[in-house]
Design a protein around this motif. Structure first.
Motif, PDB file in Angstrom:
ATOM      1  N   PRO A   1      -7.864  -2.801   5.067  1.00 38.38           N
ATOM      2  CA  PRO A   1      -8.411  -2.366   5.719  1.00 38.38           C
ATOM      3  C   PRO A   1      -8.183  -2.970   6.931  1.00 38.38           C
ATOM      4  CG  PRO A   1     -10.261  -3.752   4.182  1.00 38.38           C
ATOM      5  CD  PRO A   1      -8.737  -3.771   3.622  1.00 38.38           C
ATOM      6  N   ASP A   2      -7.217  -3.879   6.937  1.00 36.28           N
ATOM      7  CA  ASP A   2      -6.467  -4.437   8.252  1.00 36.28           C
ATOM      8  C   ASP A   2      -5.082  -3.246   9.116  1.00 36.28           C
ATOM      9  OD1 ASP A   2      -8.272  -6.318   8.528  1.00 36.28           O
ATOM     10  OD2 ASP A   2      -6.796  -7.519   6.918  1.00 36.28           O
ATOM     11  N   ALA A   3      -4.325  -2.659   7.470  1.00 38.08           N
ATOM     12  CA  ALA A   3      -3.259  -1.747   8.128  1.00 38.08           C
ATOM     13  C   ALA A   3      -3.751  -0.641   9.052  1.00 38.08           C
ATOM     14  CB  ALA A   3      -2.569  -1.741   6.970  1.00 38.08           C
ATOM     15  N   THR A   4      -2.292  -0.850  10.066  1.00 41.36           N
ATOM     16  CA  THR A   4      -2.741   0.574  11.261  1.00 41.36           C
ATOM     17  C   THR A   4      -1.807   1.091  11.059  1.00 41.36           C
ATOM     18  OG1 THR A   4      -1.627  -1.406  12.465  1.00 41.36           O
ATOM     19  CG2 THR A   4      -4.696  -1.272  12.930  1.00 41.36           C
ATOM     20  N   PHE A   5      -1.824   2.243  12.144  1.00 43.96           N
ATOM     21  CA  PHE A   5      -0.896   3.398  12.279  1.00 43.96           C
ATOM     22  C   PHE A   5      -0.099   3.231  13.373  1.00 43.96           C
ATOM     23  CE2 PHE A   5       0.644   7.139  14.524  1.00 43.96           C
ATOM     24  CZ  PHE A   5       1.009   7.869  13.139  1.00 43.96           C
TER      25      PHE A   5
ATOM     26  N   LEU B   1      -6.487  13.218   3.143  1.00 39.86           N
ATOM     27  CA  LEU B   1      -7.622  13.846   1.942  1.00 39.86           C
ATOM     28  C   LEU B   1      -7.197  12.355   0.944  1.00 39.86           C
ATOM     29  CD1 LEU B   1      -9.503  16.532   1.088  1.00 39.86           C
ATOM     30  CD2 LEU B   1      -6.584  17.433  -0.246  1.00 39.86           C
ATOM     31  N   ALA B   2      -6.871  12.041   0.914  1.00 40.74           N
ATOM     32  CA  ALA B   2      -6.480  11.097  -0.475  1.00 40.74           C
ATOM     33  C   ALA B   2      -6.779   9.735  -0.194  1.00 40.74           C
ATOM     34  CB  ALA B   2      -4.706  10.952  -0.607  1.00 40.74           C
ATOM     35  N   LEU B   3      -6.997   9.801   1.401  1.00 41.58           N
ATOM     36  CA  LEU B   3      -7.978   8.499   1.677  1.00 41.58           C
ATOM     37  C   LEU B   3      -8.894   8.440   1.316  1.00 41.58           C
ATOM     38  CD1 LEU B   3      -7.842   5.738   3.262  1.00 41.58           C
ATOM     39  CD2 LEU B   3      -7.461   6.416   5.369  1.00 41.58           C
ATOM     40  N   ALA B   4      -9.242   9.735   1.765  1.00 39.81           N
ATOM     41  CA  ALA B   4     -11.423   9.841   1.778  1.00 39.81           C
ATOM     42  C   ALA B   4     -11.689   9.550   0.450  1.00 39.81           C
ATOM     43  CB  ALA B   4     -11.623  11.926   2.320  1.00 39.81           C
TER      44      ALA B   4
ATOM     45  N   ILE C   1       0.484  -0.935   0.091  1.00 37.98           N
ATOM     46  CA  ILE C   1       0.024  -0.018   0.162  1.00 37.98           C
ATOM     47  C   ILE C   1       1.006   1.211   0.169  1.00 37.98           C
ATOM     48  CG2 ILE C   1      -1.771  -1.318   1.252  1.00 37.98           C
ATOM     49  CD1 ILE C   1      -1.362   0.478   3.952  1.00 37.98           C
ATOM     50  N   LYS C   2       0.316   2.490   0.313  1.00 37.39           N
ATOM     51  CA  LYS C   2       1.341   4.255  -0.234  1.00 37.39           C
ATOM     52  C   LYS C   2       0.003   4.779   0.818  1.00 37.39           C
ATOM     53  CE  LYS C   2      -2.179   5.955  -3.110  1.00 37.39           C
ATOM     54  NZ  LYS C   2      -2.184   6.400  -4.492  1.00 37.39           N
ATOM     55  N   ARG C   3       0.945   5.000   1.463  1.00 37.14           N
ATOM     56  CA  ARG C   3       1.278   6.353   2.545  1.00 37.14           C
ATOM     57  C   ARG C   3       0.003   7.307   2.420  1.00 37.14           C
ATOM     58  NH1 ARG C   3       3.596   6.922   7.365  1.00 37.14           N
ATOM     59  NH2 ARG C   3       2.176   8.290   7.815  1.00 37.14           N
TER      60      ARG C   3
ATOM     61  N   LEU D   1      -8.640   3.390   9.597  1.00 38.62           N
ATOM     62  CA  LEU D   1      -8.836   2.943   8.316  1.00 38.62           C
ATOM     63  C   LEU D   1      -6.892   3.981   8.250  1.00 38.62           C
ATOM     64  CD1 LEU D   1      -9.490   1.311   6.143  1.00 38.62           C
ATOM     65  CD2 LEU D   1     -10.356   3.247   5.463  1.00 38.62           C
ATOM     66  N   GLN D   2      -5.871   2.968   7.507  1.00 35.57           N
ATOM     67  CA  GLN D   2      -5.084   3.729   6.960  1.00 35.57           C
ATOM     68  C   GLN D   2      -5.125   3.419   5.165  1.00 35.57           C
ATOM     69  OE1 GLN D   2      -2.861   5.298   8.794  1.00 35.57           O
ATOM     70  NE2 GLN D   2      -4.054   5.019  10.942  1.00 35.57           N
ATOM     71  N   SER D   3      -5.545   2.796   4.411  1.00 36.28           N
ATOM     72  CA  SER D   3      -5.781   2.405   2.795  1.00 36.28           C
ATOM     73  C   SER D   3      -6.710   1.821   2.549  1.00 36.28           C
ATOM     74  CB  SER D   3      -4.412   1.740   2.859  1.00 36.28           C
ATOM     75  OG  SER D   3      -4.107   1.048   1.543  1.00 36.28           O
TER      76      SER D   3
END
Length: 551
Positions: free
Chosen positions: A286-290, A173-176, A167-169, A280-282
């Motif tokens: 959906p499983d990825a976390t920060f 705004l981009a995630l929304a 995934i990309k960081r 949600l990070q990507s």
């Protein structure tokens, strides 16, 4: 339909191997190929993969031991799928390792690999209560490797490392936008309102993301969230759409990124600091976390690795791996994995860094008879001018028997639910104590109170142990090499950034990489033993007793 592959046990009378020049054949026997064939390929339990296929219908499956071996070799050399299949088609070493004595005996295409991976993934999703099939293979091969090499597993070391999926960081705004576009694309285009149809137009993305100034980011984010709420409201009357994963993701994003304001009677955007690390990070994973560890920000997962570390071992093997969301603390993973590691390997000493120190881990280790060794401790250091808790006589980490000056408490008890130890001393005696200023006991009107958590006592004991330079040196020496193991897996096996997304797929891939790493260690062990045999044979040769004279 499932069928075992036993064709490699009966080879043809004439094949590429029998036609080889003896010296070429000798070189082949000295390579890694026979080791892999005997100790990995022939040890794969294909029957465990039978549930992936129909029992009584359809054409026979491609051999599981070949498909699984291709996955191992892919991660052993960090091949792409194209490179892997090219090696399989034209590299005789690969064919020999997979039980084939002629090139081109069995054709395997990319789609076959993809289908096998899909079956593995779906089976793992459908049976969450079971260990995944790759983990079972890891454990089976590990037991075999340990039996061959006879290495000691009583001493082990543990470390964790950040793993990023494919995934990309993305900023908020981009995630929304990604979440909104994905949700809109999942709906029938002919039924969508005009305001939502525009989301799929290239011009909309350009306007929202690329032509917005930094001071306009807040307003753009609100606009995207309004469109998301409109999409959720529109699909609420269509259950077959609202239940789609893409629409569920939109609902999750709104819940995590906004809060309801009763005064304005609408949802407002949260501040960055109010958004949880498990948000949600990507849109793709959906499983990825920060997680922020030290000064580094990480998105994705964390992989906990454990390997042997006895100085008597010629090589060290990974004995356990676990992939979790990266907002899970090291101490939690250690406490969860310890019972299984103990049961399978009989570990008695575990070396870790300070991030694994915790009361739960310490208790679990004590219950299992495992001694924890730390290289350091995290957290604030105690004041040097204060009496440490280790100077108090505490029985079983629960009952205070006496202070450093020998005064016994008038009353002491242990609050087990809170893990808190309390002791009351005679205040008159404490006021006359020469070490009153350095003592942690708080002198009150009618009593002198000492109160501390059990975890604080455990930390004080560990710090006292680490105060010995020899102890710290030994712990550091035992643990240090696992950093090299982590580097080998991340850089040598391509685990720095995985080619897959999702926690289940990432866990399966990390299992394959750990198996590949252990096989590399097995190769090294055979090379060490071959060198030892060669040195012995050279030393035992009889010296020449003179020069022979021809007659």
């Amino acid at each position: 339909m499932f069928r075992e592959n036993k064709s490699h046990l009966q080879t043809e009378l004439f094949n590429t191997t029998t036609l080889m020049h003896p010296r070429t054949m000798a070189q082949l026997k000295k390579s890694w190929v026979p080791i892999y064939y005997e100790h990995v390929f022939c040890r794969i339990d294909e029957k465990k993969f039978a549930p992936l296929y129909c029992r009584d219908n359809g054409s026979p499956n491609k051999p599981v031991n070949i498909l699984l071996s291709l996955e191992f070799i892919k991660h052993l050399y960090d091949y792409t799928d194209e490179q892997l299949l090219e090696q399989y088609y034209f590299n005789y070493q690969i064919a020999y390792a997979l039980g084939q004595r002629n090139l081109g005996e069995l054709y395997i295409c990319e789609r076959t690999l993809y289908d096998f991976r899909r079956r593995l993934y779906e089976y793992t999703i459908q049976h969450p209560e079971e260990e995944d099939l790759i983990c079972q293979q890891f454990q089976g091969l590990l037991d075999h490797f340990i039996a061959i090499t006879k290495i000691k597993t009583n001493e082990q070391r543990m470390d964790s490392t950040a793993i990023m999926p494919n995934i990309k960081r993305a900023g908020r705004l981009a995630l929304a936008f990604d979440v909104l576009k994905q949700g809109v694309a999942a709906c029938p285009q002919e039924l969508l309102p005009e305001t939502l149809k525009k989301v799929l137009e290239p011009a909309f993305k350009t306007e929202v993301l690329y032509r917005s100034r930094s001071q306009e980011a807040g307003a753009r984010l609100e606009k995207l969230l309004e469109l998301q709420e409109q999409l959720v409201a529109w699909t609420a009357t269509l259950p077959e759409l609202a239940s789609k994963p893409e629409l569920k993701l939109v609902q999750r994003f709104i819940a995590e990124q906004t809060t309801y304001d009763p005064e304005q009677k609408r949802r407002v955007v949260k501040e960055n600091k109010d958004i949880g690390p498990d948000s949600l990070q990507s849109a793709s994973d959906p499983d990825a976390t920060f997680r922020k560890k030290g000064h580094k920000e990480q998105v994705g997962y964390t992989c906990n690795l454990t390997e042997t570390c006895s100085e008597e071992n010629d090589v060290q093997f990974l004995t356990d791996y676990a992939l979790e969301k990266n907002n899970k603390a090291d101490v939690e993973m250690a406490a969860e994995r310890l019972p299984e590691i103990k049961e399978r390997t009989g570990v008695t000493d575990l070396y870790t860094d300070g991030g694994f120190f915790g009361e739960d881990t310490h208790r679990k280790a004590e219950e299992l008879g495992v001694k924890m060794h730390y290289t350091n401790l995290t957290g604030r250091q105690p004041a040097a001018d204060k009496i440490p808790l280790t100077d108090f006589n505490v029985e079983n980490h629960k009952k205070v028997l006496a202070c450093p000056q020998g005064q016994t408490p008038t009353h002491t008890f242990y609050d087990e639910p809170k893990g808190k130890i309390t002791a009351w001393f005679d205040p008159k005696t404490c006021r006359e104590c020469p070490r009153r200023e350095q003592c942690p006991v708080k002198i009150q009107k009618k009593k002198a109170l000492l109160q501390f958590n059990q975890s604080a006592l455990l930390a004080a004991e560990t710090r006292k142990e680490l105060a010995s330079g020899e102890c710290r040196r030994q712990n550091t020496s035992k643990r240090a090499a696992i950093e090299g193991t982590v580097s080998a897996i991340k850089r040598g096996r391509g685990a720095t950034k995985l080619a897959v997304r999702g926690q289940v797929k990432s866990a399966l891939v990390m299992g394959l990489k750990c198996i590949a790493h252990n096989f590399q260690q097995l190769k090294s062990w055979f090379q060490i033993k071959a060198k030892e045999v060669k040195e012995i044979s050279v030393k035992t040769k009889m010296p020449l007793q003179g020069v022979s004279i021809p007659i």
